[in-house]
Motif scaffolding. Sequence first.
Motif, mmCIF file in Angstrom:
data_model
loop_
_atom_site.group_PDB
_atom_site.id
_atom_site.type_symbol
_atom_site.label_atom_id
_atom_site.label_comp_id
_atom_site.label_asym_id
_atom_site.label_seq_id
_atom_site.Cartn_x
_atom_site.Cartn_y
_atom_site.Cartn_z
ATOM 1 N N PHE A 185 -4.109 6.972 -1.064
ATOM 2 C CA PHE A 185 -4.238 6.214 -2.048
ATOM 3 C C PHE A 185 -4.347 4.788 -1.538
ATOM 4 O O PHE A 185 -3.422 4.469 -0.587
ATOM 5 C CB PHE A 185 -3.172 6.372 -3.199
ATOM 6 N N PRO A 186 -5.190 3.996 -1.917
ATOM 7 C CA PRO A 186 -6.273 4.137 -2.725
ATOM 8 C C PRO A 186 -7.467 4.964 -2.393
ATOM 9 O O PRO A 186 -7.720 4.686 -1.214
ATOM 10 C CB PRO A 186 -6.632 2.688 -3.328
ATOM 11 N N ARG A 187 -8.147 5.435 -3.172
ATOM 12 C CA ARG A 187 -9.281 6.058 -2.614
ATOM 13 C C ARG A 187 -10.674 5.512 -3.215
ATOM 14 O O ARG A 187 -11.814 5.936 -2.903
ATOM 15 C CB ARG A 187 -9.304 7.592 -3.334
ATOM 16 N N THR A 188 -10.457 4.303 -4.154
ATOM 17 C CA THR A 188 -11.618 3.766 -4.782
ATOM 18 C C THR A 188 -11.145 2.219 -4.753
ATOM 19 O O THR A 188 -10.138 1.970 -4.570
ATOM 20 C CB THR A 188 -11.894 3.974 -6.038
ATOM 21 N N VAL A 189 -12.164 1.484 -5.006
ATOM 22 C CA VAL A 189 -12.040 0.048 -5.051
ATOM 23 C C VAL A 189 -11.209 -0.302 -6.241
ATOM 24 O O VAL A 189 -10.281 -1.007 -6.277
ATOM 25 C CB VAL A 189 -13.190 -0.920 -4.931
ATOM 26 N N PRO A 190 -11.350 0.160 -7.324
ATOM 27 C CA PRO A 190 -10.690 -0.022 -8.450
ATOM 28 C C PRO A 190 -9.313 0.266 -8.301
ATOM 29 O O PRO A 190 -8.530 -0.218 -8.768
ATOM 30 C CB PRO A 190 -11.423 0.676 -9.731
ATOM 31 N N GLN A 191 -9.036 1.639 -7.487
ATOM 32 C CA GLN A 191 -7.575 1.863 -7.476
ATOM 33 C C GLN A 191 -6.981 0.879 -6.545
ATOM 34 O O GLN A 191 -5.898 0.706 -6.917
ATOM 35 C CB GLN A 191 -7.615 3.417 -6.663
ATOM 36 N N ALA A 192 -7.612 0.337 -5.729
ATOM 37 C CA ALA A 192 -6.946 -0.731 -4.642
ATOM 38 C C ALA A 192 -6.625 -1.907 -5.407
ATOM 39 O O ALA A 192 -5.722 -2.543 -5.187
ATOM 40 C CB ALA A 192 -8.045 -0.911 -3.503
ATOM 41 N N GLN A 193 -7.622 -2.380 -6.300
ATOM 42 C CA GLN A 193 -7.410 -3.490 -7.268
ATOM 43 C C GLN A 193 -6.182 -3.242 -8.102
ATOM 44 O O GLN A 193 -5.121 -3.938 -8.418
ATOM 45 C CB GLN A 193 -8.519 -3.919 -7.924
ATOM 46 N N ALA A 194 -6.132 -1.977 -8.733
ATOM 47 C CA ALA A 194 -4.927 -1.566 -9.564
ATOM 48 C C ALA A 194 -3.715 -1.623 -8.898
ATOM 49 O O ALA A 194 -2.713 -2.196 -9.274
ATOM 50 C CB ALA A 194 -5.225 -0.238 -10.356
ATOM 51 N N LEU A 195 -3.710 -1.096 -7.562
ATOM 52 C CA LEU A 195 -2.509 -1.100 -6.788
ATOM 53 C C LEU A 195 -2.061 -2.572 -6.538
ATOM 54 O O LEU A 195 -0.876 -2.845 -6.465
ATOM 55 C CB LEU A 195 -2.764 -0.212 -5.515
ATOM 56 N N ASP A 196 -2.948 -3.300 -5.873
ATOM 57 C CA ASP A 196 -2.640 -4.911 -5.866
ATOM 58 C C ASP A 196 -2.039 -5.357 -6.913
ATOM 59 O O ASP A 196 -1.104 -6.249 -6.939
ATOM 60 C CB ASP A 196 -4.056 -5.698 -5.481
ATOM 61 N N ASN A 197 -2.789 -5.363 -8.245
ATOM 62 C CA ASN A 197 -2.099 -6.017 -9.443
ATOM 63 C C ASN A 197 -0.849 -5.460 -9.844
ATOM 64 O O ASN A 197 0.195 -6.112 -10.203
ATOM 65 C CB ASN A 197 -3.127 -5.631 -10.647
ATOM 66 N N PHE A 198 -0.642 -4.159 -9.666
ATOM 67 C CA PHE A 198 0.833 -3.625 -10.120
ATOM 68 C C PHE A 198 1.861 -3.906 -9.070
ATOM 69 O O PHE A 198 3.099 -4.266 -9.389
ATOM 70 C CB PHE A 198 0.696 -1.989 -9.601
ATOM 71 N N LEU A 199 1.505 -4.020 -7.736
ATOM 72 C CA LEU A 199 2.463 -4.629 -6.778
ATOM 73 C C LEU A 199 2.715 -6.056 -6.968
ATOM 74 O O LEU A 199 4.167 -6.524 -6.595
ATOM 75 C CB LEU A 199 1.933 -4.476 -5.464
ATOM 76 N N ILE A 200 1.905 -6.841 -7.260
ATOM 77 C CA ILE A 200 1.902 -8.373 -7.574
ATOM 78 C C ILE A 200 2.884 -8.539 -8.723
ATOM 79 O O ILE A 200 3.861 -9.118 -8.533
ATOM 80 C CB ILE A 200 0.714 -9.162 -7.815
ATOM 81 N N ASP A 201 2.743 -7.654 -9.770
ATOM 82 C CA ASP A 201 3.628 -7.714 -10.957
ATOM 83 C C ASP A 201 4.970 -7.375 -10.588
ATOM 84 O O ASP A 201 6.042 -7.818 -11.142
ATOM 85 C CB ASP A 201 3.207 -6.616 -11.906
ATOM 86 N N LYS A 202 5.298 -6.721 -9.444
ATOM 87 C CA LYS A 202 6.780 -6.273 -8.866
ATOM 88 C C LYS A 202 7.129 -7.265 -7.943
ATOM 89 O O LYS A 202 8.078 -7.183 -7.121
ATOM 90 C CB LYS A 202 6.410 -4.923 -8.384
ATOM 91 N N GLY A 203 6.428 -8.551 -7.601
ATOM 92 C CA GLY A 203 6.443 -9.221 -6.613
ATOM 93 C C GLY A 203 6.272 -8.923 -5.080
ATOM 94 O O GLY A 203 7.145 -9.163 -4.277
ATOM 95 N N SER A 204 5.499 -7.958 -5.019
ATOM 96 C CA SER A 204 5.151 -7.458 -3.522
ATOM 97 C C SER A 204 3.848 -7.428 -3.630
ATOM 98 O O SER A 204 3.052 -7.907 -4.167
ATOM 99 C CB SER A 204 5.780 -6.087 -3.564
#
Length: 189
Positions: free
Chosen positions: A87-106
């Motif tokens: 994971f991620p396996r798609t660009v939308p997944q990569a973007q969602a992971l980035d956004n999720f981690l940013i929300d967590k301060g990472s």
Amino acid sequence: MLNLVLFGPPGAGKGTQSEKLISKYNLVHISTGDLFRAHVKGQTELGRRVSQILADGQLVPDSVTIAMLEEEVVKSPGANGFIFDGFPRTVPQAQALDNFLIDKGSKITVVIALDVDQAELNQRIAERHKISGRVDDAADKLQKRVDEYFSKTIHVLPYYDEQRKLTRINGKGEIEEIFKNLCAVIDKY
């Protein structure tokens, strides 16, 4: 916090190397494939939903995968970091992971792609199938998964390359040599 995406086609050695990296760097390993297999084995609602998709060698929809991954990250609030395997396996997944981690301060620290040729992948998967009997390692399912990787998943790499987070290493060779090369990359961070 060290957040590592270990990238490569099925059979590249992500799981093998993840085990070694977890031990050395005290990271939490999140393998979407392992999570899906556990849900399938446990016959959970999610497991029933994705069982046929996995058996056909297809990707599970982004929304389901992302929700499951976020749930796993939240379970380890004191982690030194995470290894995201598969994971991620798609660009939308990569973007969602980035956004999720940013929300967590990472954020994602580094993405390491294990480069392995098709002949080596076939040999490794055939051996793994003999040992594990994983349904997704059968020759026809494997080819679908490899094709899926090279037609869809590979397109995630430019996303991380643009962020200057991508490093490629040779995934073919002795396990310890590959591990040494992985550690050399990670130790820079």
